[in-house]
Design a protein around this motif. Structure first.
Motif, PDB file in Angstrom:
ATOM      1  N   ALA A   1       0.823  -1.208   0.000  1.00  0.00           N
ATOM      2  CA  ALA A   1       0.000   0.000   0.000  1.00  0.00           C
ATOM      3  C   ALA A   1       0.855   1.256   0.000  1.00  0.00           C
ATOM      4  O   ALA A   1       0.573   2.227  -0.720  1.00  0.00           O
ATOM      5  CB  ALA A   1      -0.936  -0.006   1.208  1.00  0.00           C
ATOM      6  N   LEU A   2       1.920   1.245   0.794  1.00  0.00           N
ATOM      7  CA  LEU A   2       2.706   2.461   0.997  1.00  0.00           C
ATOM      8  C   LEU A   2       3.444   2.898  -0.262  1.00  0.00           C
ATOM      9  O   LEU A   2       3.631   4.091  -0.495  1.00  0.00           O
ATOM     10  CB  LEU A   2       3.690   2.253   2.152  1.00  0.00           C
ATOM     11  CG  LEU A   2       3.030   2.156   3.536  1.00  0.00           C
ATOM     12  CD1 LEU A   2       4.003   1.608   4.565  1.00  0.00           C
ATOM     13  CD2 LEU A   2       2.502   3.515   3.980  1.00  0.00           C
ATOM     14  N   THR A   3       3.887   1.950  -1.081  1.00  0.00           N
ATOM     15  CA  THR A   3       4.517   2.331  -2.348  1.00  0.00           C
ATOM     16  C   THR A   3       3.496   2.396  -3.484  1.00  0.00           C
ATOM     17  O   THR A   3       3.719   3.092  -4.469  1.00  0.00           O
ATOM     18  CB  THR A   3       5.644   1.357  -2.726  1.00  0.00           C
ATOM     19  OG1 THR A   3       5.144   0.029  -2.742  1.00  0.00           O
ATOM     20  CG2 THR A   3       6.784   1.446  -1.746  1.00  0.00           C
ATOM     21  N   GLY A   4       2.408   1.676  -3.340  1.00  0.00           N
ATOM     22  CA  GLY A   4       1.245   1.807  -4.217  1.00  0.00           C
ATOM     23  C   GLY A   4       1.528   1.934  -5.688  1.00  0.00           C
ATOM     24  O   GLY A   4       2.153   1.079  -6.309  1.00  0.00           O
ATOM     25  N   ASP A   5       1.054   3.060  -6.271  1.00  0.00           N
ATOM     26  CA  ASP A   5       1.186   3.277  -7.707  1.00  0.00           C
ATOM     27  C   ASP A   5       2.650   3.332  -8.137  1.00  0.00           C
ATOM     28  O   ASP A   5       2.978   2.966  -9.266  1.00  0.00           O
ATOM     29  CB  ASP A   5       0.483   4.569  -8.107  1.00  0.00           C
ATOM     30  CG  ASP A   5      -1.036   4.454  -8.040  1.00  0.00           C
ATOM     31  OD1 ASP A   5      -1.549   3.353  -8.318  1.00  0.00           O
ATOM     32  OD2 ASP A   5      -1.694   5.444  -7.699  1.00  0.00           O
ATOM     33  N   GLY A   6       3.524   3.810  -7.259  1.00  0.00           N
ATOM     34  CA  GLY A   6       4.930   3.925  -7.627  1.00  0.00           C
ATOM     35  C   GLY A   6       5.534   2.604  -8.021  1.00  0.00           C
ATOM     36  O   GLY A   6       6.367   2.536  -8.928  1.00  0.00           O
ATOM     37  N   HIS A   7       5.148   1.531  -7.363  1.00  0.00           N
ATOM     38  CA  HIS A   7       5.646   0.190  -7.677  1.00  0.00           C
ATOM     39  C   HIS A   7       4.715  -0.558  -8.630  1.00  0.00           C
ATOM     40  O   HIS A   7       4.943  -1.733  -8.917  1.00  0.00           O
ATOM     41  CB  HIS A   7       5.819  -0.630  -6.392  1.00  0.00           C
ATOM     42  CG  HIS A   7       7.175  -0.479  -5.765  1.00  0.00           C
ATOM     43  ND1 HIS A   7       7.791   0.731  -5.604  1.00  0.00           N
ATOM     44  CD2 HIS A   7       8.038  -1.394  -5.244  1.00  0.00           C
ATOM     45  CE1 HIS A   7       8.966   0.552  -5.017  1.00  0.00           C
ATOM     46  NE2 HIS A   7       9.154  -0.729  -4.793  1.00  0.00           N
ATOM     47  N   GLY A   8       3.656   0.105  -9.092  1.00  0.00           N
ATOM     48  CA  GLY A   8       2.776  -0.509 -10.081  1.00  0.00           C
ATOM     49  C   GLY A   8       1.855  -1.584  -9.542  1.00  0.00           C
ATOM     50  O   GLY A   8       1.289  -2.365 -10.317  1.00  0.00           O
TER      51      GLY A   8
ATOM     52  N   CYS B   1      16.357   0.287   1.552  1.00  0.00           N
ATOM     53  CA  CYS B   1      15.456   0.381   0.392  1.00  0.00           C
ATOM     54  C   CYS B   1      14.580   1.609   0.610  1.00  0.00           C
ATOM     55  O   CYS B   1      13.649   1.579   1.407  1.00  0.00           O
ATOM     56  CB  CYS B   1      14.610  -0.883   0.273  1.00  0.00           C
ATOM     57  SG  CYS B   1      13.553  -0.921  -1.190  1.00  0.00           S
ATOM     58  N   ASP B   2      14.899   2.704  -0.082  1.00  0.00           N
ATOM     59  CA  ASP B   2      14.216   3.979   0.158  1.00  0.00           C
ATOM     60  C   ASP B   2      13.857   4.658  -1.165  1.00  0.00           C
ATOM     61  O   ASP B   2      14.324   5.758  -1.450  1.00  0.00           O
ATOM     62  CB  ASP B   2      15.070   4.899   1.029  1.00  0.00           C
ATOM     63  CG  ASP B   2      16.510   5.018   0.525  1.00  0.00           C
ATOM     64  OD1 ASP B   2      16.862   4.319  -0.439  1.00  0.00           O
ATOM     65  OD2 ASP B   2      17.263   5.813   1.093  1.00  0.00           O
TER      66      ASP B   2
ATOM     67  N   GLU C   1      11.458  -0.475   1.863  1.00  0.00           N
ATOM     68  CA  GLU C   1      10.518  -0.449   0.738  1.00  0.00           C
ATOM     69  C   GLU C   1       9.164   0.149   1.110  1.00  0.00           C
ATOM     70  O   GLU C   1       8.137  -0.280   0.600  1.00  0.00           O
ATOM     71  CB  GLU C   1      10.342  -1.870   0.166  1.00  0.00           C
ATOM     72  CG  GLU C   1       9.981  -1.873  -1.300  1.00  0.00           C
ATOM     73  CD  GLU C   1      10.044  -3.249  -1.927  1.00  0.00           C
ATOM     74  OE1 GLU C   1       9.958  -3.327  -3.144  1.00  0.00           O
ATOM     75  OE2 GLU C   1      10.187  -4.258  -1.195  1.00  0.00           O
ATOM     76  N   THR C   2       9.178   1.153   1.970  1.00  0.00           N
ATOM     77  CA  THR C   2       7.931   1.841   2.325  1.00  0.00           C
ATOM     78  C   THR C   2       7.940   3.299   1.902  1.00  0.00           C
ATOM     79  O   THR C   2       6.918   3.977   2.023  1.00  0.00           O
ATOM     80  CB  THR C   2       7.685   1.776   3.845  1.00  0.00           C
ATOM     81  OG1 THR C   2       8.787   2.393   4.522  1.00  0.00           O
ATOM     82  CG2 THR C   2       7.557   0.331   4.317  1.00  0.00           C
ATOM     83  N   SER C   3       9.090   3.785   1.420  1.00  0.00           N
ATOM     84  CA  SER C   3       9.253   5.194   1.034  1.00  0.00           C
ATOM     85  C   SER C   3       8.920   6.134   2.177  1.00  0.00           C
ATOM     86  O   SER C   3       8.391   7.228   1.975  1.00  0.00           O
ATOM     87  CB  SER C   3       8.388   5.512  -0.205  1.00  0.00           C
ATOM     88  OG  SER C   3       8.861   4.836  -1.332  1.00  0.00           O
ATOM     89  N   GLN C   4       9.248   5.729   3.401  1.00  0.00           N
ATOM     90  CA  GLN C   4       8.978   6.552   4.575  1.00  0.00           C
ATOM     91  C   GLN C   4      10.250   7.093   5.224  1.00  0.00           C
ATOM     92  O   GLN C   4      10.185   7.748   6.251  1.00  0.00           O
ATOM     93  CB  GLN C   4       8.204   5.735   5.616  1.00  0.00           C
ATOM     94  CG  GLN C   4       6.803   5.361   5.164  1.00  0.00           C
ATOM     95  CD  GLN C   4       6.077   4.530   6.213  1.00  0.00           C
ATOM     96  OE1 GLN C   4       6.603   3.544   6.702  1.00  0.00           O
ATOM     97  NE2 GLN C   4       4.876   4.950   6.551  1.00  0.00           N
ATOM     98  N   GLY C   5      11.406   6.810   4.657  1.00  0.00           N
ATOM     99  CA  GLY C   5      12.654   7.288   5.229  1.00  0.00           C
ATOM    100  C   GLY C   5      13.738   7.409   4.177  1.00  0.00           C
ATOM    101  O   GLY C   5      13.538   7.091   2.995  1.00  0.00           O
TER     102      GLY C   5
END
Length: 459
Positions: A54-61, A386-387, A446-450
Motif C-alpha cells: 500500500a505504501l509504495t502503491g502506484d509507484g511500484h505498479g 530500500c528507500d 521499501e515503504t518510502s517513509q525514510g
C-alpha cells in the motif's frame, strides 16, 4: 529445493514483490474460485493492499498489477504494452473480464483499497482478496503475502503449514544442501562444481535438455532486455521526470576509440545494468534476478563475460546462471530476498553476491572461491536500505544496480586472488544480513517513509 528456473523468472517491471507477486496472487485467487465451482456466481471482487504494497502503491505498479492479474495476464507471457493497456481499460470502463472471460463491474476507486494503516503480521507485503455474489454474500476470502522474487504464500502456508497447502517442492534431489557449508561438502564428496550440482538437482524435475533450454531462454531474455534498454530514450513513467540515460551513454561509448578496453570496462558494466533497470522502471519485460529491483546486476555480467556480442555463449552462461542460482537459493531459504523484509541488501546485495559467485565460477574458481566471492559481494552491501523516492523503482535503484555490477566483478577478482581461507563464511554473512534486516527500521524497507524517499522532493 527451489528450482533455478523458479529463481530466475521472466516478468514485468517494476517490482517482483509489488508487481509480479500481486499479479500472480490475483490470478491464483480466481483459479481457486474456479476450482471451488463458484467463479460463475461472482459479482464483485475486492482487493485490499496492506503494508509495503500500500505504501509504495502506484509507484511500484501494484494496483495495475492486480488489475492485470484479474484479467488473466501472467508475468511470464504478458506483452507489456498489451497488459498496461488492459489495466487502463479496466480503469476507464470500470469493468474487468475475470481471467479474460466473464465480465463483472470493478471500480478500482472502491474495489481496490490501499490500507496504509495496516501492517500485516506475517510479512510486510500483505493482500486480502474477497469475492461476493450478486446478493452481497461473501463467497471466499484469502490472505496472501508477496514474499519476494515473485514468490507468494497464503496465510495458512506461513502460519500453519499442512501437506495439502504446500507448494510442490518436487522429488528428492541427489545433492541436497541447505547451507553454504553443506554445499561445499556436497561438492567435495561428489567431485562436482556448484553448477554441476545444481544441474544434477534440476534433472530430477525435468530432462536435462529442458533445463538447459530454460537457462538459455533466461540468458536470451536478459540480453534482449539490455538491447531494448539501449534503444529507448525519453522520460520514465512517474512524477520524478527521470530521463533514460542508457541510450545516450551507449552512443558515446561506441563512438570512442576502443583501444583501452580496461579503461571502459566499468562504463560497459554500468551501461548494461542501467539499460535493464530503465526497462524495469518503465514496466517492461525483465528477468527477476532474484528480484526486479535488482534485475540489472546479473545480466550486466552475463553480457560482459558470458556473451559474444548480444548472444550468450551457452557453456559460460549456463555455468554462470546455475552457480548464481545456487547462491541465491541459500539467501531465499536462510534469510529473504524481499526488500520489504531485508531492505535493499536483500535485493541488490543478494544479486551482487549471486553475480560475484557466478563470475568466479566462469573464471575457473573452485567451489570455495565461488562462495568466497559471494560472501564478499554481500559483506559490502550489508545494511543497504530500500528507500525509493516517490515509491518509484528509479532513484536510487537504477544507479544502485550499476554500482553493484562493478562491485560484483571486484568481489570475484578478490576471491580468486586470495589463497587464504576466508575469515567470514557465506553462511555467516547470510545470517548477518538476516539479522541486520530484522533490526532495520521499517521506514528503510521499501515503504518510502525514510532516507532518500523523504529527503528528495518527488516532483
Amino acid at each position: 529445493m527451489i528450482s533455478a528456473l523458479d529463481l530466475f523468472r521472466i516478468g514485468l517491471g517494476p517490482s517482483s514483490s509489488h508487481t509480479v507477486g500481486p499479479m500472480r496472487i490475483a490470478t491464483r485467487f480466481l483459479e481457486t474460485l474456479t476450482d471451488d465451482g463458484v467463479l460463475d456466481t461472482v459479482a464483485r471482487i475486492r482487493i485490499e493492499l496492506q503494508g509495503s504494497l500500500a505504501l509504495t502503491g502506484d509507484g511500484h505498479g501494484t494496483p495495475d498489477a492486480c488489475l492485470m492479474g484479474l484479467a488473466g495476464f501472467r508475468p511470464e507471457t504478458a506483452e507489456p504494452d498489451e497488459a498496461h493497456a488492459a489495466a487502463a481499460r479496466i480503469r476507464a470502463e470500470k469493468r474487468v473480464a475475470l481471467l479474460g472471460a466473464r465480465g463483472i463491474a470493478f471500480d478500482p476507486a472502491t474495489d481496490l483499497v490501499l490500507d496504509f494503516d495496516c501492517i500485516p503480521d506475517l510479512h510486510p507485503n500483505g493482500m486480502v482478496l474477497a469475492a461476493f455474489d450478486a446478493a452481497g454474500s461473501e463467497l471466499a476470502r484469502q490472505d496472501y503475502f508477496s514474499t519476494g522474487g515473485g514468490f507468494y504464500s497464503t496465510r495458512q502456508q506461513l502460519e500453519r503449514p499442512v501437506p495439502d497447502d504446500q507448494v510442490p517442492g518436487g522429488p528428492p534431489v541427489p545433492h541436497p544442501f541447505g547451507s553454504g557449508e553443506e554445499l561445499l561438502a556436497v561438492c567435495k564428496a561428489s567431485g562436482l562444481d556448484i553448477a554441476s550440482v545444481m544441474l544434477a538437482n534440476e534433472t530430477v524435475r525435468r530432462p536435462e535438455a529442458e533445463t538447459l533450454e530454460g537457462l538459455d531462454a533466461i540468458a536470451e531474455a536478459m540480453n534482449t532486455c539490455i538491447d531494448r534498454g539501449l534503444q529507448r530514450d525519453g522520460l520514465l513513467p512517474g512524477r520524478l521526470g527521470v530521463r533514460r540515460r542508457a541510450r545516450s551513454i551507449h552512443q558515446k561509448l561506441i563512438s570512442r576509440p576502443q583501444d583501452n578496453q580496461a579503461e571502459t570496462l566499468m562504463d560497459w558494466l554500468n551501461l548494461y545494468a542501467m539499460a535493464v533497470n530503465e526497462e524495469n522502471a518503465s514496466g517492461g519485460r525483465v528477468v527477476t534476478a532474484p528480484t526486479n529491483g535488482a534485475a540489472g546486476i546479473i545480466p550486466s555480467l552475463l553480457r560482459q563475460y558470458c556473451s559474444d556480442g548480444n548472444l550468450a555463449v551457452p557453456a559460460k552462461a549456463r555455468r554462470y546462471l546455475l552457480t548464481a542460482a545456487g547462491i541465491g537459493m541459500l539467501y531465499k531459504q536462510r534469510a529473504s530476498i524481499s526488500g520489504a523484509e531485508m531492505g535493499c541488501q536483500g535485493e541488490v546485495g543478494v544479486a551482487c553476491s549471486m553475480a560475484a559467485g557466478g563470475l568466479a565460477a566462469v573464471w575457473g574458481g573452485t567451489p570455495e572461491q565461488v562462495c568466497a566471492a559471494a560472501e564478499i559481494g554481500m559483506e559490502h552491501n550489508l545494511g543497504l536500505t530500500c528507500d525509493p523516492v516517490g515509491g518509484l523503482v528509479q532513484i536510487p535503484c537504477i544507479e544502485r544496480n550499476a554500482i553493484a555490477s562493478v562491485k560484483a566483478v571486484n568481489a570475484a577478482k578478490l576471491a580468486l586472488h586470495d589463497g587464504e581461507t576466508p575469515r567470514v563464511s557465506l553462511d555467516q554473512v547470510i545470517e548477518t544480513m538476516r539479522q541486520t534486516g530484522l533490526d532495520m527500521s521499517s521506514k528503510y524497507k521499501e515503504t518510502s517513509q525514510g532516507g532518500l524517499a523523504i529527503n528528495v522532493v518527488a516532483c
